[in-house]
Enzyme design. Structure first.
Site, PDB file in Angstrom:
ATOM      1  N   SER A 140      42.144 -28.145 -31.517  1.00  0.00           N
ATOM      2  CA  SER A 140      41.360 -29.348 -31.821  1.00  0.00           C
ATOM      3  C   SER A 140      40.438 -29.754 -30.677  1.00  0.00           C
ATOM      4  O   SER A 140      40.365 -30.931 -30.311  1.00  0.00           O
ATOM      5  CB  SER A 140      42.283 -30.517 -32.197  1.00  0.00           C
ATOM      6  N   PRO A 141      39.690 -28.811 -30.092  1.00  0.00           N
ATOM      7  CA  PRO A 141      38.767 -29.179 -29.010  1.00  0.00           C
ATOM      8  C   PRO A 141      37.610 -30.054 -29.488  1.00  0.00           C
ATOM      9  O   PRO A 141      36.915 -30.665 -28.674  1.00  0.00           O
ATOM     10  CB  PRO A 141      38.258 -27.823 -28.501  1.00  0.00           C
ATOM     11  N   GLY A 181      38.109 -32.687 -31.311  1.00  0.00           N
ATOM     12  CA  GLY A 181      38.676 -33.969 -31.702  1.00  0.00           C
ATOM     13  C   GLY A 181      38.889 -34.065 -33.197  1.00  0.00           C
ATOM     14  O   GLY A 181      38.605 -35.086 -33.828  1.00  0.00           O
ATOM     15  N   ARG A 182      39.416 -32.974 -33.772  1.00  0.00           N
ATOM     16  CA  ARG A 182      39.629 -32.872 -35.226  1.00  0.00           C
ATOM     17  C   ARG A 182      38.326 -33.128 -35.992  1.00  0.00           C
ATOM     18  O   ARG A 182      38.325 -33.688 -37.086  1.00  0.00           O
ATOM     19  CB  ARG A 182      40.744 -33.817 -35.675  1.00  0.00           C
ATOM     20  N   GLY A 183      37.234 -32.695 -35.358  1.00  0.00           N
ATOM     21  CA  GLY A 183      35.926 -32.795 -35.986  1.00  0.00           C
ATOM     22  C   GLY A 183      35.141 -34.043 -35.637  1.00  0.00           C
ATOM     23  O   GLY A 183      33.914 -34.083 -35.776  1.00  0.00           O
ATOM     24  N   PHE A 184      35.804 -35.081 -35.152  1.00  0.00           N
ATOM     25  CA  PHE A 184      35.125 -36.345 -34.910  1.00  0.00           C
ATOM     26  C   PHE A 184      34.026 -36.227 -33.862  1.00  0.00           C
ATOM     27  O   PHE A 184      32.961 -36.846 -33.983  1.00  0.00           O
ATOM     28  CB  PHE A 184      36.135 -37.415 -34.480  1.00  0.00           C
ATOM     29  N   GLY A 189      30.238 -35.473 -34.587  1.00  0.00           N
ATOM     30  CA  GLY A 189      29.344 -36.474 -35.159  1.00  0.00           C
ATOM     31  C   GLY A 189      29.021 -36.245 -36.616  1.00  0.00           C
ATOM     32  O   GLY A 189      28.181 -36.944 -37.194  1.00  0.00           O
ATOM     33  N   TYR A 228      51.336 -23.165 -41.637  1.00  0.00           N
ATOM     34  CA  TYR A 228      50.053 -23.507 -42.239  1.00  0.00           C
ATOM     35  C   TYR A 228      50.008 -23.030 -43.686  1.00  0.00           C
ATOM     36  O   TYR A 228      49.900 -21.824 -43.968  1.00  0.00           O
ATOM     37  CB  TYR A 228      48.899 -22.876 -41.460  1.00  0.00           C
ATOM     38  N   HIS A 246      56.631 -23.126 -32.057  1.00  0.00           N
ATOM     39  CA  HIS A 246      55.675 -24.137 -32.525  1.00  0.00           C
ATOM     40  C   HIS A 246      56.020 -25.542 -32.050  1.00  0.00           C
ATOM     41  O   HIS A 246      55.142 -26.305 -31.650  1.00  0.00           O
ATOM     42  CB  HIS A 246      55.611 -24.093 -34.059  1.00  0.00           C
TER      43      HIS A 246
END
Length: 317
Positions: free
Chosen positions: A201-202, A204-207, A210, A54, A122
């Site tokens: 990513s629980p 959904g990568r922010g999607f 909303g 990262y 990784h």
């Protein structure tokens, strides 16, 4: 915050993913990121997740600075083996024993600590035998540099092969309402071996919150390269985010809290410890995320969310 056991390692039931503070999701502020990690600790979020890849070391340095003076509060997880230093956008997977040991020493230096609580491989390089890689990690455990061994994005067969050499505490995989691969790929083996699942990513990568408009993502935001965030797919997937929002509104919660609560609730369904590690780089969001485990989902909520999961448009990558 309640605790969860990952193969003998006691961690907070929710962790903090720090990747976005250094890479992938556009610009981040150093001081704000430090404040976010420290606020997470104040809230009882003690599983802090980073990786050498990262920001090519930047994130480990940042995390090390953030936890300075509070190391005893932290279950520190980092990862090795993805080398981006060869060329931009290209990665070399380094699983050979000498590289693993060098990576561990480099991570310890950047993190400013003398041990790593959970050290993940990784990604898997199939050209390097598991017994060699896990053997090197076993030596690091014996030397006291590593407390527990983890694997990231592996199959059940790979988990069993590694576990035969040394106990594995946790598998880290992408897992959310719209990414459920671990349920069929690795959960059965994890259950048989007593291995926990750490879900990155629980949201959904922010999607699923909303709050993300794919059309307005920064040019440097890595989500622009993902199929689910393209214009056509994002328009179709909005129905999923809307469904999560409707359930959240009925509970006086946010969409993100419902998405995290769903992941945490899967522990009972899968029969293994499941620890979500939502990522953020801002204090208000870490405060909101930390409250997600207080959200109670009913059987009807779960059924509705499961139905949404089958509607996703676009491949994961």
């Amino acid at each position: 915050m309640k605790r969860v056991e990952l193969g003998g390692l006691s961690v907070s039931a929710e962790g903090l993913g720090c990747m976005g503070m250094s890479s992938v999701y556009g610009a981040a502020d150093w001081d704000e990121s430090i404040a976010t990690i420290r606020r997470a600790l104040d809230l009882g979020v003690t599983l802090i997740d980073t990786a050498a890849a990262y920001g090519i070391g930047h994130n480990e340095v940042l995390v090390g600075r953030a936890i300075a003076g509070r190391r005893d509060e932290v279950q520190l997880a980092t990862k090795f083996g993805m080398d981006f230093t060869t060329a931009r956008g290209k990665v070399v997977i380094r699983n050979e024993p000498a590289a693993i040991k060098a990576a561990a020493d480099a991570s310890l230096l950047r993190l400013g600590t003398d041990y790593i609580d959970l050290f993940y491989l990784h990604r898997v390089n199939p050209q390097v035998p598991f017994e060699d890689s896990i053997g090197a990690l076993t030596e690091l455990v014996e030397e006291g540099k590593v407390r527990h061994i983890g694997l990231s994005e592996v199959t059940g067969e790979q988990l069993r092969a590694a576990h035969a050499v040394h106990p594995i505490a946790a598998v880290q995989s992408e897992y959310s309402l719209w990414t459920r691969d671990p349920e069929t790929v690795v959960a059965e083996a994890a259950r048989a071996l007593g291995v926990g699942l750490v879900a990155y990513s629980p949201l959904g990568r922010g999607f699923l919150t909303g709050t993300v408009d794919p059309a307005r993502l920064a040019p440097t935001d890595g989500r622009r390269r993902l199929a689910r965030f393209t214009d056509e797919a994002a328009t179709a997937n909005q129905a999923i985010a809307d469904g999560v929002r409707r359930i959240a509104e009925g509970k006086g919660a946010t969409s993100g809290q419902v998405a995290i609560a769903w992941v945490a609730s899967r522990s009972g369904t899968l029969g293994i410890p499941v620890v979500p590690i939502p990522g953020t780089k801002r204090v208000p969001w870490v405060e909101q995320n930390a409250a997600a485990l207080q959200v109670q989902l009913t059987a009807d909520d779960m059924a509705a969310l499961d139905e949404l999961a089958g509607q996703v448009v676009g491949a994961r990558y």
